[in-house]
Scaffold this motif. Structure first.
Motif, PDB file in Angstrom:
ATOM      1  N   ILE A 113      49.912 -15.061 -45.959  1.00 25.78           N
ATOM      2  CA  ILE A 113      49.143 -16.255 -46.285  1.00 25.78           C
ATOM      3  C   ILE A 113      47.678 -16.003 -45.962  1.00 25.78           C
ATOM      4  CG2 ILE A 113      49.569 -17.352 -44.030  1.00 25.78           C
ATOM      5  CD1 ILE A 113      49.641 -20.052 -45.565  1.00 25.78           C
ATOM      6  N   SER A 114      46.803 -16.459 -46.851  1.00 29.35           N
ATOM      7  CA  SER A 114      45.373 -16.256 -46.681  1.00 29.35           C
ATOM      8  C   SER A 114      44.687 -17.611 -46.491  1.00 29.35           C
ATOM      9  CB  SER A 114      44.792 -15.551 -47.913  1.00 29.35           C
ATOM     10  OG  SER A 114      43.380 -15.425 -47.801  1.00 29.35           O
ATOM     11  N   LEU A 115      43.828 -17.694 -45.474  1.00 25.84           N
ATOM     12  CA  LEU A 115      43.039 -18.888 -45.202  1.00 25.84           C
ATOM     13  C   LEU A 115      41.578 -18.562 -45.418  1.00 25.84           C
ATOM     14  CD1 LEU A 115      44.759 -20.098 -41.892  1.00 25.84           C
ATOM     15  CD2 LEU A 115      45.342 -20.709 -44.253  1.00 25.84           C
ATOM     16  N   ALA A 116      40.841 -19.521 -45.977  1.00 27.38           N
ATOM     17  CA  ALA A 116      39.441 -19.273 -46.323  1.00 27.38           C
ATOM     18  C   ALA A 116      38.549 -19.132 -45.104  1.00 27.38           C
ATOM     19  CB  ALA A 116      38.920 -20.388 -47.225  1.00 27.38           C
ATOM     20  N   GLY A 117      38.979 -19.680 -43.958  1.00 27.34           N
ATOM     21  CA  GLY A 117      38.161 -19.607 -42.754  1.00 27.34           C
ATOM     22  C   GLY A 117      37.193 -20.759 -42.612  1.00 27.34           C
ATOM     23  N   ALA A 118      37.407 -21.833 -43.397  1.00 25.62           N
ATOM     24  CA  ALA A 118      36.506 -22.977 -43.330  1.00 25.62           C
ATOM     25  C   ALA A 118      36.643 -23.730 -42.009  1.00 25.62           C
ATOM     26  CB  ALA A 118      36.779 -23.927 -44.496  1.00 25.62           C
ATOM     27  N   THR A 119      37.819 -23.647 -41.391  1.00 27.24           N
ATOM     28  CA  THR A 119      38.080 -24.319 -40.118  1.00 27.24           C
ATOM     29  C   THR A 119      38.151 -23.292 -38.996  1.00 27.24           C
ATOM     30  OG1 THR A 119      39.329 -26.064 -41.225  1.00 27.24           O
ATOM     31  CG2 THR A 119      39.681 -25.802 -38.862  1.00 27.24           C
ATOM     32  N   ARG A 120      37.380 -23.538 -37.933  1.00 29.57           N
ATOM     33  CA  ARG A 120      37.461 -22.656 -36.778  1.00 29.57           C
ATOM     34  C   ARG A 120      38.787 -22.887 -36.040  1.00 29.57           C
ATOM     35  NH1 ARG A 120      32.273 -24.896 -34.113  1.00 29.57           N
ATOM     36  NH2 ARG A 120      31.361 -25.502 -36.106  1.00 29.57           N
ATOM     37  N   ASN A 121      39.341 -21.834 -35.491  1.00 25.83           N
ATOM     38  CA  ASN A 121      40.591 -21.929 -34.732  1.00 25.83           C
ATOM     39  C   ASN A 121      41.678 -22.656 -35.518  1.00 25.83           C
ATOM     40  OD1 ASN A 121      39.330 -20.732 -32.407  1.00 25.83           O
ATOM     41  ND2 ASN A 121      38.385 -22.724 -31.995  1.00 25.83           N
TER      42      ASN A 121
END
Length: 240
Positions: free
Chosen positions: A26-34
């Motif tokens: 699964i890939s997350l964009a990184g828009a949310t920290r932690n």
């Protein structure tokens, strides 16, 4: 088969939970920290444009892509669908059904954030449930008090006068949202028609309070395969 799930939504996590033990990432964009821990091997951050995405597909041996990003992540979805089509990589978008108004709701549908100013009088308290990524599009709401809720504490000041951030991590109950709107003396709620159950609580709260809601319409849907349920998404995966 090695499946890439493009995540960032609650449904993406539910799909990932059902795919544990299978060859998937699964890939997350990184828009949310932690971000919350995911039930599949996880990569975080953008791919670096079209070339970077294609390079990742090749190096990771990705043979299918399930796009469960936000319904308003139009740029990501369009690019991914087109690249997968060109590379003959099976692709499907999970797109949850939009919300529909209930009898008590006071909705006005607008096509873009910049139209909100046409409906909100000076002196109003405006609650933005739209996230920070499109916040600057509301800069024409001068003379109103604008409150933007986001998950992470801001690193930059509010981008225009008369605004403030409110930090909060979902989920929020209907009761929580009612209390918050009353405490802030909110006059208008502005949201995207994201669909889903958990994020609808703010809209339900506005309806119960009789608050007007400006509902930003969804972007146009492209010509690519779409499923609207988690069951449908899993069936697509298993059919491969």
């Amino acid at each position: 088969m090695t499946l890439l799930v493009l995540g960032g939504t609650g449904e993406a996590r539910q799909i990932a939970e059902r795919l544990q033990g299978q060859d998937a990432v699964i890939s997350l964009a990184g828009a949310t920290r932690n971000p919350d821990e995911q039930p599949l091997p996880t990569r975080i951050g953008g791919f670096g444009g079209e070339a970077g995405f294609l390079d990742y597909l090749q190096k990771a041996g990705i043979t299918a892509v399930l796009d469960a990003t936000h319904p308003y992540a139009q740029r990501i979805t369009t690019r991914t669908a087109q690249l997968c089509s060109a590379q003959r990589v099976p692709y499907v978008q999970f797109l949850r059904a939009p919300w529909t108004p209930e009898p008590r709701d006071r909705w006005v549908e607008i096509s873009s954030e910049t139209e909100a100013v046409d409906y909100i009088p000076h002196g109003s308290v405006v609650f933005l449930g739209t996230g920070r990524q499109t916040l600057e599009r509301f800069a024409n709401l001068e003379g109103r008090e604008v409150i933007c809720r986001q998950i992470d504490p801001p690193v930059d000041p509010f981008p225009f006068p008369g605004g403030q951030y409110l930090i909060g991590r979902p989920p929020f109950s209907v009761e929580d949202e009612i209390a918050l709107f009353q405490d802030l003396a909110v006059d208008f709620l502005v949201v995207k028609n994201a669909g889903g159950t958990s994020s609808r609580t703010k809209v339900t709260a506005a309806g119960l309070l009789g608050l007007p809601v400006l509902m930003i319409a969804r972007p146009p849907q492209g010509d690519w395969p779409v499923v609207n349920t988690i069951t449908g998404a899993l069936a697509w995966v298993h059919a491969l």
